[in-house]
Design an enzyme around this catalytic site. Structure first.
Site: not given
Ligand SMILES: Cc1cc2nc3c(=O)[nH]c(=O)nc-3n(C[C@H](O)[C@H](O)[C@H](O)COP(=O)(O)O)c2cc1C
Length: 404
Positions: A107, A177, A353
């Site tokens: 990314q 961003y 997650r």
């Molecule tokens: C620990 C953690 C770190 C994350 N860091 C980023 C990131 O660096 N860039 C990004 O676009 N999204 C980031 N996200 C968001 C995830 O990419 C995703 O959009 C979000 O967790 C929803 O998906 P999920 O329900 O499958 O967890 C992060 C999520 C978590 C849990």
């Protein structure tokens, strides 16, 4: 031995799919989740092992999270920025992922007005002079020269990612961003041809996608993560997002990942679920921020109720507007959720997650041993990424699941 559950996962979820010419072994991509494993912005052995394990766990592609295109696009000192010196270590990472049969993506972004002044050594760049609540600072307003510079930084970062063996890149144009700061009326107050109507607000982000496409050639997969809503009154909403999606497609995006939320203002919107205030406070170095978070965290960081597939409705509108693959992200927790996504016409899902909780969950789903993740969305993994690296805190500390 793991108990094999009745219903076996099947259908399209575990069949190969394509983003441009890139063939992926199934439809499950590990979402970019900041790992907190890049001390001084360098690739660590932990980062390599983290992604190797995700690849070994069955995901079709793993996304190395936020890598800034420039030193001054970082929000924290332990965020990576793309440069020649780290290409050999990134190559070791992509080799490790490939050896497990998966593809690797990275990314690429720039955090604009919420960059850390202490980390980058000067005022952050921003679309407009908008006060940043997260940093308690104003950015320096970007001029044409700055825009040309950042555009080139995106293009160079993309070609370096190719050189490092990544099969795809994901340009970050969401979550508040820099590119999203131009798209959003919340942060873009410009009076020139880069501000005002949507057509103007899209001008700079669209030019970045165009330049990246030019730099990587016609076939290289360029995913773009974008917002369907900023979650702020009067800011970007889904009707605008549909236009943005069309424009990114026209400029050469290979696939879109519709998400939501604004890191400096609505940071938990993109996640939903628990607000781990005390852990976030523990990570701060500024005593005022620690006290503020402990006393007023509940008011400072808004809580959003978790629901499975929480972005489906808006993502559907994006999917209907474009012809390139659209990736469903947000609360994809089970085989049923994945099948729903496929039935709705999404080509892939991105999972965050559930894979942090169990890197092997995709294999287990494919074998029919597990149908749904037992992640309770406590979000303590988010706080953990700044203290020793992202992991499921509930698992490592033997904590009981939070009440959903
Ligand atoms: C620990 C953690 C770190 C994350 N860091 C980023 C990131 O660096 N860039 C990004 O676009 N999204 C980031 N996200 C968001 C995830 O990419 C995703 O959009 C979000 O967790 C929803 O998906 P999920 O329900 O499958 O967890 C992060 C999520 C978590 C849990």
């Amino acid at each position: 031995m793991a108990k094999v559950v009745e219903k076996k996962a099947g259908g399209k979820v575990f069949s190969p799919g394509r983003i441009g010419k890139l063939e992926l072994r199934n439809r499950i991509i590990r979402a970019g989740c900041f790992e907190g494993m890049c001390p001084e912005g360098c690739v660590s052995e932990e980062l390599i092992e983290h992604h190797r394990a995700v690849a070994a766990g069955g995901a079709a592609m793993t996304t190395v999270a936020y890598c800034s295109v420039a030193q001054d696009g970082r929000a924290y000192g332990h965020e990576m920025w793309m440069r020649k010196e780290i290409i050999p270590d990134l190559k070791r990472l992509t080799d490790a992922v490939h050896a497990e049969g998966a593809a690797a993506s990275i990314q690429l972004g720039h955090c604009g007005y919420f960059a850390s002044r202490r980390t980058i050594g000067h005022a952050p760049l921003g679309a407009s002079r908008k006060f940043c609540l997260f940093r308690l600072s104003f950015p320096r307003v970007m001029n044409e020269h700055d825009m040309a510079n950042v555009r080139e930084q995106f293009a160079q970062a993309a070609t370096m990612a190719m050189e490092a063996g990544f099969d795809a890149i994901e340009v970050h144009a969401g979550h508040g961003y820099l590119l999203s700061q131009f798209l959003s009326p919340y942060t873009n107050k410009r009076k020139d041809e880069y501000g005002g109507p949507l057509e103007n607000r899209m001008r700079f982000p669209a030019s970045v996608i165009r330049r990246v496409r030019e730099a990587v050639g016609p076939d290289y997969p360029v995913l773009v993560k974008m917002n369907t809503t900023d979650g702020i009154r009067g800011a970007l909403e889904v009707d605008d997002a549909v236009e943005v999606a069309r424009r990114f497609e026209a400029e050469g995006a290979s696939a879109l990942v519709p998400s939501c939320g604004f890191t400096a203002k609505t940071p938990l919107m993109m996640l939903r679920g628990g607000v781990p205030t005390w852990m976030m406070a523990w990570n701060q170095t500024n005593p005022l921020q620690i006290i503020g978070l402990l006393l007023f965290g509940r008011f400072m960081v808004q809580e959003y109720k978790f629901e499975e597939l929480f972005l489906l409705e808006n993502a559907r509108k994006v999917r209907q507007a474009v012809n390139i693959p659209v990736v469903l992200i947000g609360g994809v927790c089970s085989v049923d959720n994945m099948e729903t996504a496929m039935n709705e016409g999404f080509e892939f899902v991105e999972v965050g997650r559930a894979i942090i909780r169990d890197p092997d969950i995709v294999n287990k789903m494919q074998r029919g041993e597990v149908l749904a993740s037992d992640c309770d969305h406590c979000n303590r993994c988010v706080a953990a990424m700044d203290k020793g690296g992202v992991r499921c805190v509930a698992l490592t500390k033997g904590l009981k699941p939070r009440k959903k």
